[in-house]
Motif scaffolding. Structure first.
Motif, PDB file in Angstrom:
ATOM      1  N   UNK A  91      -6.757  12.566   2.974  1.00 14.28           N
ATOM      2  CA  UNK A  91      -6.765  12.226   1.550  1.00 14.28           C
ATOM      3  C   UNK A  91      -5.478  12.585   0.826  1.00 14.28           C
ATOM      4  N   UNK A  92      -4.635  13.393   1.430  1.00 16.81           N
ATOM      5  CA  UNK A  92      -3.376  13.772   0.807  1.00 16.81           C
ATOM      6  C   UNK A  92      -3.564  14.894  -0.199  1.00 16.81           C
ATOM      7  N   UNK A  93      -2.434  15.439  -0.631  1.00 19.03           N
ATOM      8  CA  UNK A  93      -2.465  16.517  -1.610  1.00 19.03           C
ATOM      9  C   UNK A  93      -1.113  16.637  -2.289  1.00 19.03           C
ATOM     10  N   UNK A 103      -2.367  10.322   1.439  1.00 24.15           N
ATOM     11  CA  UNK A 103      -2.945  10.590   2.745  1.00 24.15           C
ATOM     12  C   UNK A 103      -3.043   9.313   3.561  1.00 24.15           C
ATOM     13  N   UNK A 104      -3.542   9.472   4.755  1.00 18.13           N
ATOM     14  CA  UNK A 104      -3.673   8.334   5.664  1.00 18.13           C
ATOM     15  C   UNK A 104      -4.615   7.283   5.087  1.00 18.13           C
ATOM     16  N   UNK A 105      -5.692   7.705   4.448  1.00 16.56           N
ATOM     17  CA  UNK A 105      -6.664   6.751   3.899  1.00 16.56           C
ATOM     18  C   UNK A 105      -6.018   5.848   2.852  1.00 16.56           C
ATOM     19  N   UNK A 106      -5.196   6.409   1.990  1.00 16.69           N
ATOM     20  CA  UNK A 106      -4.540   5.603   0.962  1.00 16.69           C
ATOM     21  C   UNK A 106      -3.472   4.699   1.565  1.00 16.69           C
ATOM     22  N   UNK A 107      -2.784   5.174   2.586  1.00 15.10           N
ATOM     23  CA  UNK A 107      -1.784   4.338   3.249  1.00 15.10           C
ATOM     24  C   UNK A 107      -2.443   3.140   3.921  1.00 15.10           C
ATOM     25  N   UNK A 142      -1.696  -0.693   3.029  1.00 20.39           N
ATOM     26  CA  UNK A 142      -1.247  -1.611   4.080  1.00 20.39           C
ATOM     27  C   UNK A 142      -2.195  -2.791   4.241  1.00 20.39           C
ATOM     28  N   UNK A 143      -3.489  -2.551   4.092  1.00 25.73           N
ATOM     29  CA  UNK A 143      -4.470  -3.631   4.190  1.00 25.73           C
ATOM     30  C   UNK A 143      -4.251  -4.661   3.091  1.00 25.73           C
ATOM     31  N   UNK A 144      -3.979  -4.191   1.878  1.00 24.14           N
ATOM     32  CA  UNK A 144      -3.709  -5.115   0.772  1.00 24.14           C
ATOM     33  C   UNK A 144      -2.443  -5.920   1.047  1.00 24.14           C
ATOM     34  N   UNK A 145      -1.417  -5.260   1.564  1.00 23.36           N
ATOM     35  CA  UNK A 145      -0.156  -5.954   1.849  1.00 23.36           C
ATOM     36  C   UNK A 145      -0.338  -7.000   2.942  1.00 23.36           C
ATOM     37  N   UNK A 146      -1.106  -6.675   3.960  1.00 24.55           N
ATOM     38  CA  UNK A 146      -1.354  -7.619   5.053  1.00 24.55           C
ATOM     39  C   UNK A 146      -2.154  -8.816   4.539  1.00 24.55           C
ATOM     40  N   UNK A 147      -3.118  -8.570   3.670  1.00 26.11           N
ATOM     41  CA  UNK A 147      -3.906  -9.662   3.095  1.00 26.11           C
ATOM     42  C   UNK A 147      -3.013 -10.596   2.289  1.00 26.11           C
ATOM     43  N   UNK A 148      -2.119 -10.015   1.465  1.00 27.04           N
ATOM     44  CA  UNK A 148      -1.197 -10.848   0.688  1.00 27.04           C
ATOM     45  C   UNK A 148      -0.276 -11.642   1.600  1.00 27.04           C
ATOM     46  N   UNK A 149       0.152 -11.045   2.695  1.00 30.87           N
ATOM     47  CA  UNK A 149       1.023 -11.734   3.643  1.00 30.87           C
ATOM     48  C   UNK A 149       0.305 -12.923   4.272  1.00 30.87           C
TER      49      UNK A 149
END
Length: 65
Positions: free
Chosen positions: A18-20, A25-29, A33-40
């Protein structure tokens, strides 16, 4: 060096996922990345359909000549 307890390990895992302190964190990354791949994929689909439509139009014009 003392061994880490289960609680310490869980805190480390939580921090990584989750990051701090302003670090993502990894979950937010993964979410970003999922949003960027969808836009691509959307962009690739739009470009492919426009190129395909253009080629189809050229073929139809050449048939008529």
């Amino acid at each position: 060096m003392p061994q880490k307890t289960d609680h310490d390990l869980l805190i480390e895992i939580h921090t990584v996922l989750l990051g701090t302190d302003g670090h993502t964190g990894i979950a937010r990354q993964v979410e970003r990345n999922t949003k960027a791949i969808t836009r691509l994929w959307v962009a690739i689909t739009i470009i492919a359909s426009s190129v395909g439509g253009g080629v189809y139009g050229i073929i139809e014009l050449s048939k008529g000549i």
